[in-house]
Design a protein around this motif. Structure first.
Motif, PDB file in Angstrom:
ATOM      1  N   LEU A  44       0.964  -1.051   0.037  1.00 42.84           N
ATOM      2  CA  LEU A  44       0.011   0.176   0.003  1.00 42.84           C
ATOM      3  C   LEU A  44       0.927   1.082  -0.052  1.00 42.84           C
ATOM      4  O   LEU A  44       2.003   1.294   0.707  1.00 42.84           O
ATOM      5  N   ARG A  45       0.448   2.073  -0.792  1.00 40.31           N
ATOM      6  CA  ARG A  45       1.290   3.398  -0.763  1.00 40.31           C
ATOM      7  C   ARG A  45       0.331   4.515  -0.511  1.00 40.31           C
ATOM      8  O   ARG A  45      -0.860   4.582  -1.125  1.00 40.31           O
ATOM      9  N   LEU A  46       0.860   5.507   0.400  1.00 42.23           N
ATOM     10  CA  LEU A  46       0.152   6.409   0.901  1.00 42.23           C
ATOM     11  C   LEU A  46       0.037   7.587  -0.295  1.00 42.23           C
ATOM     12  O   LEU A  46       0.957   8.051  -0.776  1.00 42.23           O
ATOM     13  N   ILE A  47      -1.298   8.135  -0.566  1.00 44.62           N
ATOM     14  CA  ILE A  47      -1.449   9.145  -1.709  1.00 44.62           C
ATOM     15  C   ILE A  47      -1.825  10.656  -0.938  1.00 44.62           C
ATOM     16  O   ILE A  47      -1.021  11.243  -1.193  1.00 44.62           O
ATOM     17  N   HIS A  48      -2.719  10.744   0.092  1.00 46.27           N
ATOM     18  CA  HIS A  48      -2.908  11.717   0.925  1.00 46.27           C
ATOM     19  C   HIS A  48      -3.362  11.469   2.160  1.00 46.27           C
ATOM     20  O   HIS A  48      -3.863  10.324   2.256  1.00 46.27           O
ATOM     21  N   TYR A  49      -3.186  12.364   2.982  1.00 39.74           N
ATOM     22  CA  TYR A  49      -3.531  12.297   4.427  1.00 39.74           C
ATOM     23  C   TYR A  49      -4.064  13.574   5.047  1.00 39.74           C
ATOM     24  O   TYR A  49      -3.745  14.846   4.458  1.00 39.74           O
ATOM     25  N   SER A  50      -4.894  13.440   6.413  1.00 47.12           N
ATOM     26  CA  SER A  50      -5.545  14.497   6.867  1.00 47.12           C
ATOM     27  C   SER A  50      -5.385  14.379   8.380  1.00 47.12           C
ATOM     28  O   SER A  50      -5.647  13.213   8.772  1.00 47.12           O
ATOM     29  N   VAL A  51      -4.683  15.024   9.210  1.00 45.10           N
ATOM     30  CA  VAL A  51      -4.703  15.304  10.458  1.00 45.10           C
ATOM     31  C   VAL A  51      -5.906  15.728  11.223  1.00 45.10           C
ATOM     32  O   VAL A  51      -5.931  15.842  12.448  1.00 45.10           O
ATOM     33  N   GLY A  52      -6.810  16.463  10.563  1.00 43.38           N
ATOM     34  CA  GLY A  52      -7.914  16.881  11.117  1.00 43.38           C
ATOM     35  C   GLY A  52      -8.717  17.837  10.142  1.00 43.38           C
ATOM     36  O   GLY A  52      -8.266  18.038   8.822  1.00 43.38           O
ATOM     37  N   ALA A  53      -9.865  18.528  10.348  1.00 45.28           N
ATOM     38  CA  ALA A  53     -10.908  19.063   9.320  1.00 45.28           C
ATOM     39  C   ALA A  53     -10.168  20.212   9.009  1.00 45.28           C
ATOM     40  O   ALA A  53      -9.394  21.104   9.715  1.00 45.28           O
ATOM     41  N   GLY A  54      -9.828  20.571   7.593  1.00 48.47           N
ATOM     42  CA  GLY A  54      -9.327  21.643   7.157  1.00 48.47           C
ATOM     43  C   GLY A  54      -7.775  21.520   6.836  1.00 48.47           C
ATOM     44  O   GLY A  54      -7.246  22.188   6.480  1.00 48.47           O
ATOM     45  N   ILE A  55      -7.234  20.220   7.269  1.00 46.11           N
ATOM     46  CA  ILE A  55      -5.904  20.180   6.967  1.00 46.11           C
ATOM     47  C   ILE A  55      -5.579  18.972   6.271  1.00 46.11           C
ATOM     48  O   ILE A  55      -6.117  17.864   6.550  1.00 46.11           O
ATOM     49  N   THR A  56      -4.775  18.848   5.330  1.00 51.06           N
ATOM     50  CA  THR A  56      -4.537  17.774   4.472  1.00 51.06           C
ATOM     51  C   THR A  56      -3.193  18.025   3.917  1.00 51.06           C
ATOM     52  O   THR A  56      -2.239  19.193   3.861  1.00 51.06           O
ATOM     53  N   ASP A  57      -2.337  16.837   3.522  1.00 48.07           N
ATOM     54  CA  ASP A  57      -1.037  16.963   3.308  1.00 48.07           C
ATOM     55  C   ASP A  57      -0.578  15.947   2.093  1.00 48.07           C
ATOM     56  O   ASP A  57      -1.475  14.721   2.109  1.00 48.07           O
ATOM     57  N   GLN A  58       0.260  15.869   1.479  1.00 52.86           N
ATOM     58  CA  GLN A  58       0.580  15.008   0.443  1.00 52.86           C
ATOM     59  C   GLN A  58       1.428  13.688   1.183  1.00 52.86           C
ATOM     60  O   GLN A  58       1.874  13.561   2.131  1.00 52.86           O
TER      61      GLN A  58
END
Lengths: 115, 110
Positions: free
Chosen positions: A43-57
């Motif tokens: 599995l490879r990570l595409i995007h993630y989010s640590v909370g509402a309004g916050i995303t990262d690659q």
């Protein structure tokens, strides 16, 4: 609790089409992520989010967009589908982040084929 | 980036022990996990080990961690046909992101 739900389960697209893969969780988890699973590559990570309004690659973000307007939902958008995006996509959530133990709960997956 | 390696296939006879191996490269790993994926399903957490431990036992499962060699193994005692699945090791480094190995397909022969 339904846990992590994903829709659709299966999708076939033509090259150049766009679509959104839906992911929702009802566990009030802060952390959500999208992975793709390809044969022999794990599995490879595409995007993630640590909370509402916050995303990262993640590791393989190109060709995908995400947003996190609520804690519950984390949709993944394919802007212009390509055959290289044929894969099984998994959404996951966990209670928090940082260097502590955090079990990630996985959805059942969406199998996407791009022709 | 982090590199997590596993062998792709393992076959064992029912009742024997299975040992699935994994190597990783990042020395700052905090937790290491074993996930199980059954056909057509998502991943399910089996067990995990904190990086300052060298062994963890949970019923039929034993996890061994050699931090010096960056080697992780999962031993399943008395393997059953229901254990047939793909097993992924995953490495957590600092933040909450996981790096997964390629997965080992375990086949249990009756």
């Amino acid at each position: 609790n339904a846990g992590v739900t994903q829709t659709p389960k299966f999708q076939v697209l033509k090259t150049g089409q766009s679509m959104t893969l839906q992911c929702a969780q009802d566990m009030n988890h802060e952390y959500m992520s999208w992975y793709r699973q390809d044969p022999g590559m794990g599995l490879r990570l595409i995007h993630y989010s640590v909370g509402a309004g916050i995303t990262d690659q993640g590791e393989v973000p190109n060709g995908y967009n995400v947003s996190r307007s609520t804690t519950e939902d984390f949709p993944l958008r394919l802007l212009s589908a390509a055959p290289s995006q044929t894969s099984v996509y998994f959404c996951a959530s966990s209670p928090g982040g940082g260097p502590t133990y955090n079990e990630q709960f996985f959805g059942p997956g969406t199998r996407l084929t791009v022709l | 980036g982090e590199d997590v390696e596993q062998s792709l296939f393992l076959s064992v006879r029912e009742g024997d022990s299975s040992v699935i191996n994994c190597t990783y490269t990042d020395s700052s790993s905090t937790y290491l996990y074993w996930y199980k994926q059954e056909p057509g399903a998502g991943l399910q957490l089996l067990t995990y080990i904190f990086s300052n431990m060298d062994m963890k036992q949970d019923q039929r499962l034993t996890v061994l961690l050699n931090k010096k060699d960056k080697h992780l193994s999962l031993r399943i005692a008395d393997t059953q046909t229901g254990d047939s699945a793909i097993y992924f090791c995953a490495d957590q480094t600092g933040a909450n992101n996981l790096f997964f190995g390629t997965g080992t397909r375990l086949t249990v022969i009756p």
